[in-house]
Write an enzyme that holds these catalytic residues in place. Sequence first.
Site, short mmCIF file in Angstrom:
data_model
loop_
_atom_site.label_atom_id
_atom_site.label_comp_id
_atom_site.label_asym_id
_atom_site.label_seq_id
_atom_site.Cartn_x
_atom_site.Cartn_y
_atom_site.Cartn_z
N SER A 177 1.15 -1.43 0.31
CA SER A 177 -0.06 -0.32 0.15
C SER A 177 0.85 1.13 0.02
CB SER A 177 -0.61 -0.48 1.24
OG SER A 177 -2.33 0.15 0.79
N CYS A 178 0.38 2.31 -0.41
CA CYS A 178 0.70 3.67 -0.32
C CYS A 178 -0.39 4.71 0.26
CB CYS A 178 1.13 4.42 -1.19
SG CYS A 178 2.73 3.60 -2.15
N ASP A 179 -0.17 5.43 0.39
CA ASP A 179 -0.70 6.27 0.99
C ASP A 179 -0.58 7.78 1.10
OD1 ASP A 179 -3.11 5.31 2.88
OD2 ASP A 179 -1.16 4.53 3.13
N GLU A 181 -0.85 5.86 -6.76
CA GLU A 181 -1.13 4.52 -5.51
C GLU A 181 -1.09 3.39 -6.62
OE1 GLU A 181 -1.07 5.43 -2.89
OE2 GLU A 181 -0.57 7.22 -2.46
N ASN A 192 -4.89 2.37 -1.77
CA ASN A 192 -4.56 1.57 -2.69
C ASN A 192 -5.64 0.61 -3.25
OD1 ASN A 192 -1.82 0.85 -1.00
ND2 ASN A 192 -2.09 1.37 -3.43
#
Length: 422
Positions: free
Chosen positions: A5-7, A93, A188
């Site tokens: 994941s990224c944010d 993302e 994501n």
Amino acid sequence: MDPCSCDTFVALPPATIDNRIIFGKNSDRPCDEVQEVVYFPAAVHDNLKEHLKCTYIEIDQVPETYAVVLSRPAWLWGAEMGANEHGVCIGNEAVWGREKVCDEEALLGMDLVRLGLERGDTAEKALNVIVDLLEKYGQGGNCSEGRMVFSYHNSFLIADRNEAWILETAGKYWAAEKVEEGVRNISNQLSITTKIDREHPDMRNYAKQRGWWDGKKEFDFAATYSYLDTAKMMISPGRYCEGYKLLNKHKGNITFETMVEILRDKPSGINMEGEFLTTASMVSILPQDSNLPCIHFFTGTPHPERSVFKPFIFVPNISQLLDTSSPTFELEDSVEKKLQFNIKPDRRHPLYQKHQQALEILDDKTEKAKTMLDNMSKLEKELFKEMESILQNKHLHVDKIVNPFHQCTEDEIRIYKSNVSS
């Protein structure tokens, strides 16, 4: 928590103080991947017959590109996040949905981040750049160095001094949402629902042809192009929801220090650990007053709670950021041979190397570790105070601040060296 994941976050007045837009992103990537912070000056390209080589494919060049600072996986051309000289910031993302991810090599989402920054002097112009390139060249290719296949579609958060845009894609189809106030985040998953301010001209018709939308009920992009129940999206335990909660917790009083703390938050999973971890972080201050400089903070190292956020300001005569630039490999064929045997080139830059050595001490939680953390915290607080002073005094001494990021990186390395060698 999500396996990878990224944010990316943005807060706009009145959610922030002092009429600033605050942008932030954690880049969560494979744990052994090195991320570098690099600067590229503005350039004029006279010979437009020469194509631009991105990570996998070549594309048409443009007459002029803007100066950019990028945080990127060291093996590729594009970037996970960055900013340009006009105060535009972009983070992307990985997203998946009903539309199949293309196996063929095309533009990576990270290539599109850099291209948007190099070619767009406002958030909406950067959006235009990305969707035009998406239509012409498509997106696809392995987003990981080595044998692991890691491919995805992309969403983007694009901000400037005045507004932000969310751009979410599914193959060549896309929807965009304009954000003019308050808070917004992406993770994501597709998150644009019924508020669609711009879109691919054939997006709805394609969904109708595929049987994803009946053409009668209100069009919901996330529900149509993914498998999300958007009614439950804001109450699910995922990172998108956790990030939204953290932003709203501080709504009305968000500062760049607030954004730093959000990126360091572990209970939410936003500060990620494990096989995929937070390999680099970025926070930007974008004052709505155009007389004030935009200030961009980068770590250039993993584990934001054990890294220093260092400021970068676009000023004349910036030298290359050598301490956060990874080694280059002239003989790319030898690199390819190494990768065939699953041996990755050593891409560690000087800051990364010293930071990794320091982590061994910090993990022991000894008195030496406490001293090191105290020194890092002191350095960071001094940096924050100095940058806040620039914004409050409304004057930037260009002759005194030639390259603050370079100086701060040297100071951070000095802290690591003094504790590792003692």
